[in-house]
Structure formats: structure tokens, C-alpha cells
Design a protein around this motif. Structure first.
Motif, short mmCIF file in Angstrom:
data_model
loop_
_atom_site.label_atom_id
_atom_site.label_comp_id
_atom_site.label_asym_id
_atom_site.label_seq_id
_atom_site.Cartn_x
_atom_site.Cartn_y
_atom_site.Cartn_z
N ASN A 36 88.08 64.24 24.53
CA ASN A 36 88.41 63.59 23.27
C ASN A 36 87.11 63.47 22.49
O ASN A 36 86.20 62.73 22.89
CB ASN A 36 89.02 62.21 23.56
N GLY A 37 87.00 64.23 21.40
CA GLY A 37 85.74 64.28 20.66
C GLY A 37 85.33 62.96 20.05
O GLY A 37 84.14 62.71 19.83
N THR A 38 86.29 62.09 19.78
CA THR A 38 85.99 60.80 19.18
C THR A 38 85.35 59.85 20.19
O THR A 38 84.38 59.14 19.90
CB THR A 38 87.26 60.16 18.59
N PHE A 39 85.89 59.83 21.41
CA PHE A 39 85.42 58.89 22.43
C PHE A 39 84.51 59.54 23.47
O PHE A 39 83.94 58.84 24.31
CB PHE A 39 86.62 58.24 23.13
N ASP A 40 84.38 60.88 23.42
CA ASP A 40 83.53 61.62 24.34
C ASP A 40 83.92 61.35 25.80
O ASP A 40 83.07 61.11 26.66
CB ASP A 40 82.05 61.29 24.11
N MET A 44 93.01 62.34 28.69
CA MET A 44 93.96 61.71 29.61
C MET A 44 93.29 60.99 30.78
O MET A 44 93.71 59.90 31.15
CB MET A 44 94.99 62.72 30.15
N HIS A 45 92.28 61.55 31.36
CA HIS A 45 91.64 60.88 32.50
C HIS A 45 90.74 59.73 32.04
O HIS A 45 90.48 58.82 32.80
CB HIS A 45 90.81 61.88 33.30
N GLY A 46 90.24 59.81 30.81
CA GLY A 46 89.40 58.75 30.28
C GLY A 46 88.02 58.67 30.90
O GLY A 46 87.33 57.66 30.76
N VAL A 47 87.60 59.73 31.59
CA VAL A 47 86.31 59.70 32.31
C VAL A 47 85.17 59.96 31.34
O VAL A 47 85.24 60.87 30.50
CB VAL A 47 86.32 60.75 33.44
N ARG A 48 84.12 59.18 31.45
CA ARG A 48 82.97 59.29 30.56
C ARG A 48 82.25 60.63 30.72
O ARG A 48 82.21 61.22 31.80
CB ARG A 48 81.95 58.19 30.87
N ARG A 49 81.61 61.07 29.64
CA ARG A 49 80.85 62.32 29.65
C ARG A 49 79.74 62.28 30.71
O ARG A 49 79.49 63.28 31.40
CB ARG A 49 80.26 62.56 28.26
N GLU A 50 79.08 61.14 30.87
CA GLU A 50 77.98 61.08 31.83
C GLU A 50 78.47 61.29 33.26
O GLU A 50 77.80 61.91 34.08
CB GLU A 50 77.26 59.73 31.73
N VAL A 51 79.67 60.80 33.56
CA VAL A 51 80.25 61.00 34.89
C VAL A 51 80.65 62.46 35.07
O VAL A 51 80.42 63.07 36.12
CB VAL A 51 81.46 60.08 35.11
N ASP A 216 87.70 52.15 33.77
CA ASP A 216 86.46 52.77 33.31
C ASP A 216 85.46 52.87 34.48
O ASP A 216 85.38 51.97 35.32
CB ASP A 216 85.85 51.92 32.18
N PHE A 217 84.72 53.97 34.51
CA PHE A 217 83.69 54.16 35.53
C PHE A 217 82.41 54.65 34.86
O PHE A 217 82.45 55.47 33.95
CB PHE A 217 84.12 55.19 36.58
N GLY A 218 81.30 54.11 35.33
CA GLY A 218 79.99 54.58 34.89
C GLY A 218 79.21 55.06 36.11
O GLY A 218 79.74 55.15 37.21
#
Length: 220
Positions: A36-40, A44-51, A216-218
Motif C-alpha cells: 500500500n503506497g500510502t501506508f508503506d 492485506m497483511h499490514g506488515v511494515r516495510r522495515e520488517v 502491528d509488528f516492528g
């Protein structure tokens, strides 16, 4: 062969990578993820780009990210993916592997979209009808994941963030596929035989958004 793995950040794509490395040694050359380009975050999985990037590092593979607009209509999605597929062919990729288990319509959609592109679809997990046995096989082999998304219409919100393990399988309602193949849940993998080292996840908040529950996971 030069294989690109369609990488969702979850257990099925991770297990597929593990199997591909056994069946086609040296052929897997990268991971491809839409975000998702807006939230990066992974769609669907909602996983952060850093992860996501930490997963690719642990897998020892380059990561290709295709950001999608939000919201994203089907026409826009298909146009963006056509452009991405053309770039893959220019870079020498010959196959794209998907972790689908048994949903015929999803598989056919992927086959149709890749027709004529120069990329051949692979489905290493296809026709896995005993998904409980598959889930148990993953867990026994050391795959570790946590539930990142839950559809509360079919699975209680309390499952968000839980480890994908034997206890979770025992607690799942009979109506929920043990691998979440119908979208009942999605996962974020953080360890397993496909990784050289674990991804150090740290749990964050659990939120409800757009009708789904996201954990959410970081990175620790």
C-alpha cells in the motif's frame, strides 16, 4: 530458470521459498511484494516495510517492491503489474512462483495475467487439500510466524498477534482453514528454514481498520 517469488511476508510464501530452493537449487533470484503506497505496508497483511526488508535480508534475496495507490481499482492494479512484469522480463526472470493452495479462481487469475508476458507461473503448493497437515509440517520444520491480520467476521479478534503454532491450530474454529487460505487470517513470518537468521519482531498495537483487525509488528 530465474524464479521470482511472490512474497506476501506470510507463512505460505515463506514455505514455498523453502520448497523451491530444494526443487530448483540456485534458481530463486528474488522476492516481489506489492505494498500500500500510502501506508508503506504489505497489502492485506499490514506488515511494515522495515520488517519486509528484514525478511528479504534473512532470506538472502533482493526485494522488489511494487507500491500500489490506495484505494487501488482493478484496472490500475493490472496496469501497474503489467509494467512490473515487463521490467522482470527485461531483468531476465523467467518464472513467478505463487503460494496458492486450492482456490481455483485465484490461480486462474494469475495464469491469465501472466499469459503472453514471457513469465511462467509456478504453484509449488498447489492442490494442498489437507491444509492442517501442511500447517503442522511448517511448524514442525521450525517455521515461526504471527497472525498479522484477522477477519473478525469469521475469526475472533483475539487471534490477532498470536503465534502460528500448535496451540493456535487447536483453537481455530472448524470453519476456519488452518492455513487461512480463504482470507480468514494472514501472517508475518519471522523464522524458519528459509531464513539464515531470525527476524527480531516486536509486537505493537492491535487496531481495527477497514473491517479487519491488524496486529502491528516492528523490529526489536
Amino acid at each position: 530458470m530465474k524464479i521470482l517469488v511472490s512474497w506476501s511476508s506470510g507463512k505460505d510464501s515463506a514455505w514455498m521459498l523453502h520448497l523451491l530452493r530444494q526443487s530448483h537449487p540456485g534458481a530463486v533470484a528474488g522476492l516481489l511484494t506489492t505494498t500500500n503506497g500510502t501506508f508503506d505496508r504489505v497489502a492485506m497483511h499490514g506488515v511494515r516495510r522495515e520488517v519486509l526488508e528484514a525478511q528479504a535480508h534473512a532470506a538472502g534475496l533482493p526485494l522488489r517492491v511494487v507500491p500500489l495507490p490506495w484505494p487501488c481499482g482493478n484496472d490500475d492494479y493490472e496496469r501497474i503489474m503489467r509494467e512490473a512484469n515487463s521490467a522482470l522480463v527485461r531483468d531476465g526472470y523467467t518464472h513467478v512462483a505463487f503460494g496458492d493452495l486450492f482456490l481455483e479462481d485465484v490461480r486462474q487469475y494469475r495464469v491469465d495475467r501472466l499469459a503472453g508476458t514471457g513469465l511462467t507461473p509456478l504453484f509449488p503448493l498447489w492442490k494442498t487439500t489437507d491444509t492442517r497437515a501442511l500447517a503442522q509440517q511448517m511448524i514442525a520444520a521450525g517455521l515461526k510466524a504471527r497472525l498479522s491480520t484477522v477477519d473478525p467476521r469469521v475469526l475472533d479478534a483475539s487471534f490477532a498477534g498470536r503465534a502460528f503454532d500448535g496451540a493456535l491450530l487447536a483453537d481455530l474454529p472448524a470453519t476456519v482453514d488452518p492455513c487461512g487460505e480463504r482470507g480468514e487470517f494472514h501472517s508475518c513470518v519471522h523464522d524458519g528454514p528459509m531464513f539464515a537468521s531470525p527476524v527480531p519482531l516486536v509486537a505493537g498495537e492491535v487496531v481495527t481498520r477497514d473491517g479487519f483487525v491488524f496486529a502491528d509488528f516492528g523490529l526489536a
